[in-house]
Design an enzyme around this catalytic site. Sequence first.
Site, PDB file in Angstrom:
ATOM      1  N   SER A 134     -10.831  -0.375   2.129  1.00 18.05           N
ATOM      2  CA  SER A 134     -10.146  -0.461   3.427  1.00 18.05           C
ATOM      3  C   SER A 134      -9.815   0.937   3.919  1.00 18.05           C
ATOM      4  CB  SER A 134      -8.825  -1.209   3.291  1.00 18.05           C
ATOM      5  OG  SER A 134      -9.041  -2.491   2.782  1.00 18.05           O
ATOM      6  N   ARG A 170       0.831  -1.216   0.000  1.00 19.46           N
ATOM      7  CA  ARG A 170       0.000   0.000   0.000  1.00 19.46           C
ATOM      8  C   ARG A 170       0.862   1.261   0.000  1.00 19.46           C
ATOM      9  NH1 ARG A 170      -5.682  -1.849   0.318  1.00 19.46           N
ATOM     10  NH2 ARG A 170      -5.087  -3.902  -0.354  1.00 19.46           N
ATOM     11  N   GLU A 226      -5.453   4.513   5.801  1.00 18.36           N
ATOM     12  CA  GLU A 226      -4.970   4.336   4.429  1.00 18.36           C
ATOM     13  C   GLU A 226      -5.544   5.402   3.488  1.00 18.36           C
ATOM     14  OE1 GLU A 226      -4.636   0.335   2.387  1.00 18.36           O
ATOM     15  OE2 GLU A 226      -6.471   1.095   1.516  1.00 18.36           O
TER      16      GLU A 226
END
Length: 336
Positions: free
Chosen positions: A235, A160, A331
């Site tokens: 997410s 990520r 995130e």
Amino acid sequence: MKILKNISLKEYNTFGISVNAKRFISIDSVYQLQQLLKVEKDIFIISGGSNMLLTKDIDKLVVHINIKGISIDREDQNNVYITVNAGENWHDFVLWSVDNNFGGIENLSLIPGNVGTCPIQNIGAYGVEVKDTITKVEAVEIETEKLVTFSNEDCNFGYRNSIFKNTVKGKYIITSVCFQLTKKKHNINSSYGAIETELASKNITKPTLKNISDAVIAIRKSKLPDPKEIGNSGSFFKNPVIFKSQFLELEKKYPTIPSYKISDTEIKVPAGWLIEQAGFKGKRFGNYGVHDKQALVLVNYGNASGEEIYQLAKKIKETILEKFNISLEIEVNIVN
Ligand code: EPU
């Protein structure tokens, strides 16, 4: 190129947050982008809007990257090399690849967003990360208006993560991404538990690219909310990596805690599990809440403000820190 005034960004972000852009422009070529940058550099970029939480109106000029086009650059015996412009929808590109029997991104089916943003957070799902198919990324440098190329190595991809979230953050606008996909000898990746189960339920033993894509679509539909129906950004948190010593302590208390080994000393634990254990899964607070099938996903049931969702995220972070002594990292880009 036309600058529009007071435009709602509700349709431009998958959370469906209703904030306004004082000025808004849609760009459909690299040339247009370069021309614009000559006169205005203090801008706010929006593409698929799938990884951001907008908490207030945007004062800067909002630039919507809408550069379209897919071209096959060359082929060799096993591979095809494709350039995809930043404004193409990611899932449409995956489906196009699967239809053409081009392999490598089928596990990344149904991820919201556009192609231009896929390298920024190195999208990943079901055992595959996009970094493994990207050969280069083309981007315009805001300062100089020059088109530059980042090789795969330059992008410094991680879980990520990439250079675009770190050292060059806010300095470049990605205009296209080049991929290397397979034409034959596909590297079929069906080892992820949920994919295996889905294929077995259909008695598929030798899956094709289409079988994998269909399986991933079915799994995602069963677990993740469709942004067209319930606003969300996938997410909301990253899965945290903790020291093995801390993990072993946690495991004594919670013997069912899922985990993935990262190294001999580090273990990744699913944030969704931690959030579920803390009692947030499926919790609804008026217009927003935590998804009932995947606790990693925060949702806007309609007309929630970005600030309300951000406050919920902070409350979840505090609770997880208190309960497990683990610091969750958000995130999604919080725009405040
Ligand atoms: N789990 C729970 N409760 C939950 C959610 C998950 O206990 O509410 C447990 C599951 O039972 C499983 C483990 O956590 O044991 C992992 O769950 P899952 O397979 O759903 O994956 P994840 O780690 O929660 C990551 C990605 C997803 C991606 C899936 C599948 C991150 C931050 N998220 O989630 O990415 O689809 O793996 O590969 O790494 C996204 O980025 O928007 C996204 C959905």
